[in-house]
Design an enzyme around this catalytic site. Structure first.
Site, PDB file in Angstrom:
ATOM      1  N   LYS A   1       0.999  -1.172   0.130  1.00 13.71           N
ATOM      2  CA  LYS A   1       0.163  -0.258  -0.361  1.00 13.71           C
ATOM      3  C   LYS A   1       1.242   1.461  -0.301  1.00 13.71           C
ATOM      4  O   LYS A   1       2.086   1.524   0.459  1.00 13.71           O
ATOM      5  CB  LYS A   1      -0.884  -0.082   0.905  1.00 13.71           C
TER       6      LYS A   1
HETATM    7  C1  E4P Z   1      -8.616   2.042   3.585  1.00 13.11           C
HETATM    8  O1  E4P Z   1      -7.374   1.653   3.675  1.00 13.11           O
HETATM    9  C2  E4P Z   1      -8.630   2.806   4.480  1.00 13.11           C
HETATM   10  O2  E4P Z   1      -7.484   2.246   5.821  1.00 13.11           O
HETATM   11  C3  E4P Z   1      -9.550   3.492   5.648  1.00 13.11           C
HETATM   12  O3  E4P Z   1     -10.605   3.110   5.456  1.00 13.11           O
HETATM   13  C4  E4P Z   1      -9.514   4.435   5.841  1.00 13.11           C
HETATM   14  O4  E4P Z   1     -11.200   4.583   6.788  1.00 13.11           O
HETATM   15  P1  E4P Z   1     -11.320   5.868   7.625  1.00 13.11           P
HETATM   16  O5  E4P Z   1     -11.610   7.361   7.109  1.00 13.11           O
HETATM   17  O6  E4P Z   1     -12.082   5.409   8.074  1.00 13.11           O
HETATM   18  O7  E4P Z   1     -10.244   6.128   9.175  1.00 13.11           O
END
Ligand code: E4P
Length: 217
Positions: A87
């Site tokens: 990622k």
């Molecule tokens: C995606 O990969 C992120 O980890 C995540 O969806 C972020 O979500 P949030 O905005 O609820 O922290």
């Protein structure tokens, strides 16, 4: 549509996996910290523990923000387990690193995506997944779902194979709307997945069926 769970909590990952409908996991440094997983070695071990629970892709995020650092960290993450997806943040060096990993056949997830232009760059770099954060856009009074629709249109126009991973999903309606718009994947908390089960008419109907069965037995 693939269902990913967005957590580093092993119990919640197991619960979703046991349902039989889980396709993968996404994590980020904040989700790791929330579970008290700190320090490089513990974080690396935790990724392996997650991979050992689920069958699908597990996104593991690099911390470096420069190309060389992202490549170094991403290679170490990819070596941990064949389910790991590297990622990378949606910044200039993240795009360069994405292309590097694409050329090496390593799966990638471009994260922190908030515009169609960023998603176009992710596809050009051959990202496996692009992660538009719909909840965080909603948080600032911008239509997160509209971003999913725009990316879908752009990717379909050109046949890009990058999968749209609707991220920052907060609740069941986000899941349903993303499905209507053609997102390939959604990632959200356990509540956004199991919440889809709920309907009062299902509960009432089942109660009635069981009561009627008992009358005749
Ligand atoms: C995606 O990969 C992120 O980890 C995540 O969806 C972020 O979500 P949030 O905005 O609820 O922290």
């Amino acid at each position: 549509m693939k269902f990913f769970i967005d957590t580093a909590n092993l119990d919640q990952i197991k619960e979703a996996q046991d349902l039989g409908i889980l396709d993968g996991v996404t994590t980020n440094p904040s989700l790791m910290a929330k579970e008290g997983i700190t320090g490089h070695d513990n974080i690396m071990k935790h990724y392996v523990n997650i991979c050992n629970i689920v069958d699908g892709d597990v996104s593991a995020e690099v911390i470096a923000t420069d190309f060389e650092g992202m490549v170094r960290e991403g290679e170490a993450l990819a070596d941990l387990h064949d389910q790991i997806v590297v990622k990378l943040p949606m910044i200039k060096d993240g795009i360069k690193a994405c292309k590097y990993f694409t050329d090496k056949g390593v799966k990638t997830n471009l994260t922190l995506v908030f515009s169609p232009g960023q998603a176009l760059l992710a596809a050009k770099a051959g990202a496996t997944y692009v992660s538009p954060f719909i909840g965080r856009l909603d948080d600032i009074s911008t239509d997160g779902l509209n971003l999913i629709a725009e990316i879908r249109m752009i990717y379909d126009n050109y046949g890009f194979e990058t999968e749209i991973l609707a991220a920052s999903v907060r609740h069941t309606m986000h899941v349903i709307d993303c499905a209507k718009l053609g997102a390939d994947v959604m990632t959200g908390p356990l509540s956004s997945i199991v919440g889809l089960l709920k309907h009062p008419l299902t509960d009432l109907g089942l109660e009635q069926f069981l009561a009627d069965y008992k009358k005749g037995n």
